[in-house]
Scaffold this active site. Structure first.
Site, PDB file in Angstrom:
ATOM      1  N   ASP A 315      21.264  -7.845  22.575  1.00 34.75           N
ATOM      2  CA  ASP A 315      20.301  -8.901  23.070  1.00 34.75           C
ATOM      3  C   ASP A 315      19.412  -7.804  24.242  1.00 34.75           C
ATOM      4  O   ASP A 315      20.055  -6.717  24.626  1.00 34.75           O
ATOM      5  CB  ASP A 315      20.936  -9.750  24.266  1.00 34.75           C
ATOM      6  CG  ASP A 315      19.879 -10.408  24.766  1.00 34.75           C
ATOM      7  OD1 ASP A 315      19.309 -11.452  24.368  1.00 34.75           O
ATOM      8  OD2 ASP A 315      19.944 -10.293  26.052  1.00 34.75           O
ATOM      9  N   GLU A 350      17.874  -6.704  18.897  1.00 39.88           N
ATOM     10  CA  GLU A 350      16.470  -7.322  19.192  1.00 39.88           C
ATOM     11  C   GLU A 350      15.662  -6.381  20.019  1.00 39.88           C
ATOM     12  O   GLU A 350      16.062  -5.763  21.070  1.00 39.88           O
ATOM     13  CB  GLU A 350      16.936  -8.491  20.273  1.00 39.88           C
ATOM     14  CG  GLU A 350      15.985  -9.297  20.909  1.00 39.88           C
ATOM     15  CD  GLU A 350      16.169 -10.127  21.813  1.00 39.88           C
ATOM     16  OE1 GLU A 350      15.501 -11.490  21.927  1.00 39.88           O
ATOM     17  OE2 GLU A 350      17.036 -10.120  22.727  1.00 39.88           O
TER      18      GLU A 350
END
Length: 606
Positions: A315, A350
């Protein structure tokens, strides 16, 4: 180097925790008779204590003394019970409470206690179960199974539910290569949610990076290990979505739960001492700090060696390469690559955060895969008739404009997706022109503002047969485009059968029917269509894993595309014709796209 955490030996149990600026640290053990404190000894930046006997199963935490000066980077307060950053299991979930941020307020009754783990049982080393070009299936463990009618009620909402035959049958129907589990480590709700009667339903606010959440994984490490083994037995890999970019201790007004009370230097600070917030969550972990990188690496090793996971999705991954600016040659990349346990794992970035110069799609190492939001946006824009064929053709062929020059036969690093947990569901993309996040309590200001979505004439649900038909055609066209594209593809759970979140494009705080997958009302025709697409793709996996060579772009009547054709945003038909690569047994890949008829036809010939 001192092994951090609680380690059970042959005749004793050793505890070690990093706290270089503390004046004193105590190990706190909990039993039915209450809390007992034990003074720890300093060894460099660490504090250690060895106690006789096998203490596996014992509840424990730490307390640390030193300077209390939040505006000068120190939050030492011996009244705060602190969770071991190396804890792997907890006895309860985190809860938000004002006392966590008030000096002198004891928190032992509200903070989880870590559980001393049994001696390591390393998982046999096995290659990852995953192929580039295959299908990754993103899911929220609780939301995915909480309403599944075939999963026993006592298992619903847990990691163990993923091993149930009904769940595995669905994954196999879709030819899923690997499930990507949204965070399953213990997290704390954001401070603003409790007064609104809401909770964090996604888990992107962790406190202890290795500690499995007791609600999602009540059986601890053994439950995760057994579930991974059950999925592996069916040829399905397991990827963990992990959050190394910040912790749930939040901003300067946040609570003292773990790192903040032990080693606040783990958080990135500006020269004036203020917390850097490249995550939008109040703090940012400092990957220029070797201790932070060690914690991240040890976390990954834990999940690989003890649980057998196949890889990770990171993330807000640019944070891992900040020091403070983004560095494509950041130390963490080389450290992962040189680690014998991690070097072959699946790594998915990401590739953006909200910090300065935070967008880095295409900038991660060659072995990494990256979420490609340009694929998402451009495919939506094409079927919304806002983009021409040229842009779609680039996305179909692997986004070489993003990932740079490539040699023939090189693997494509793009992870193509149409929707993810963050944003509209795919069905809502064709049903809502605007977000509807009123239930989040932020006056509909949260969530993405630009979604490249449309509503086919009616905002939200409709009983009009023509609207329903148009939406189904849009969904089939976009899904066909996804499964025809070069690169790894990702599907978010429920998008294969038309799941809606009622127009909420930021359902992180909706642990209810808005966020839960509705198995009873799924569109089985759409699900069967996706299964057929996936089966076709799976049979010729290498056709999609690599950047295509020997490609022809043809009009609908088989003629080469002219310059004017590439910008056509109307009803043009075009064909993407890829000849088989020399020296392979792959057949021809032929994709026909006709926007006027919402047609995507995939032909794979031997």
């Amino acid at each position: 180097m001192t092994a951090l955490g609680a380690v059970v030996g042959a005749e004793s149990t050793r505890f070690a925790v990093r706290s270089p600026h503390a004046d004193a640290v105590w190990l706190c053990l909990f039993s039915e008779s209450g809390e007992s404190s034990h003074v720890m000894q300093r060894e460099g930046p660490d504090w250690v204590l060895e106690l006789p006997g096998n203490l596996a199963g014992t509840r424990y935490g730490y307390r640390a003394a030193g300077e209390w000066s939040p505006h000068h980077r120190h939050w030492f307060d011996p009244s705060k019970l602190l969770v071991d950053p190396y804890a792997v299991e907890l006895d309860r979930r985190f809860q938000q409470d004002p006392r966590l941020a008030i000096f002198g307020e004891d928190t032992a009754d509200i903070v989880p206690r870590a559980i001393v783990p049994s001696p390591d049982q390393p998982h046999p080393a096995e290659p990852p179960r995953f192929d580039r070009g295959s299908l990754v299936y993103e899911l929220n463990v609780r939301a995915f199974t909480i309403r599944h009618p075939d999963v026993p009620e006592h298992l619903r909402g847990t990691v163990a539910a993923l091993a149930h035959p009904a769940v595995i049958a669905h994954l196999k129907k879709l030819s899923v290569s690997a499930v990507e589990l949204m965070p399953i480590v213990a997290w704390v709700d954001e401070r603003h949610l409790k007064p609104l009667g809401l909770v964090n339903a996604w888990g992107y606010n962790p406190v202890a990076m290795m500690a499995l959440d007791p609600g999602l994984c009540p059986g601890g490490v053994a439950e995760l290990r057994d579930t991974v083994a059950a999925l592996h037995a069916e040829g399905i890999g397991v990827l963990l979505d992990i959050v190394f970019n910040h912790s749930g201790e939040s901003d300067v007004d946040g609570g003292v739960l773990s790192l903040r009370g032990l080693d606040n230097a783990a958080y990135a600070h500006a020269p004036d001492g203020t917390l850097i917030n490249d995550t939008g969550c109040g703090n940012t972990l400092d990957f220029a700090n070797p201790a932070v990188r060690r914690l991240a690496l040890d976390t990954m090793r834990h999940f690989v060696s003890r649980c057998g996971v196949d890889g990770f999705r990171f993330d807000l991954a640019p944070v891992m390469a900040r020091g403070p600016g983004f560095d494509p040659a950041a130390p963490i990349f080389a450290e992962i690559e040189s680690d014998p346990l991690l070097a072959d794992r699946v790594l998915i970035a990401e590739p953006w955060d909200i910090g300065p110069d935070g967008y880095h799609l295409g900038d991660f190492p060659a072995r990494w895969l990256e979420w490609n939001d340009r694929f998402r946006d451009d495919v939506r824009r094409f079927w919304k008739k806002e983009a021409g064929i040229g842009l779609l053709a680039t996305r179909l062929a692997g986004s070489s404009d993003v990932f740079g020059p490539h040699q023939p036969h090189s693997d494509c690093r793009s992870v193509n997706f149409l929707a993810a947990h963050d944003g509209f569901t795919l069905a809502d993309v064709v049903s809502y022109e605007h977000r509807h996040n009123e239930a989040n309590g932020e006056n509909n200001r949260d969530g993405h503002g630009e979604n490249f979505s449309w509503n086919n004439g009616v905002e939200g649900p409709s009983a009009d047969p023509s609207v329903i038909a148009a939406r189904k055609a849009d969904l089939r066209a976009m899904l066909g485009t996804l499964f025809a594209s070069t690169g790894t593809i990702m599907l978010t759970a429920g998008d294969e059968f038309g799941r809606s979140q009622q127009g909420n494009n930021n359902a992180y705080c909706q642990d209810n029917a808005i966020g839960w997958v509705d198995w009873e009302s799924r569109d089985l025709e759409l699900e069967d269509y996706v299964a057929e697409l996936s089966a076709k793709r799976h049979r010729r996996l290498q056709s999609f894993a690599r950047f295509p060579t020997n490609v022809q772009w043809l009009t609908g009547d088989g003629k080469p595309m002219a310059i004017a054709d590439w910008e056509d945003t109307n009803g043009h038909t075009f064909i993407y014709d890829a000849a088989p690569e020399q020296g392979t047994d792959e057949g021809e890949l032929r994709v026909e796209i006709c926007r006027a008829r919402h047609l995507v036809r995939i032909d794979l010939t031997a």
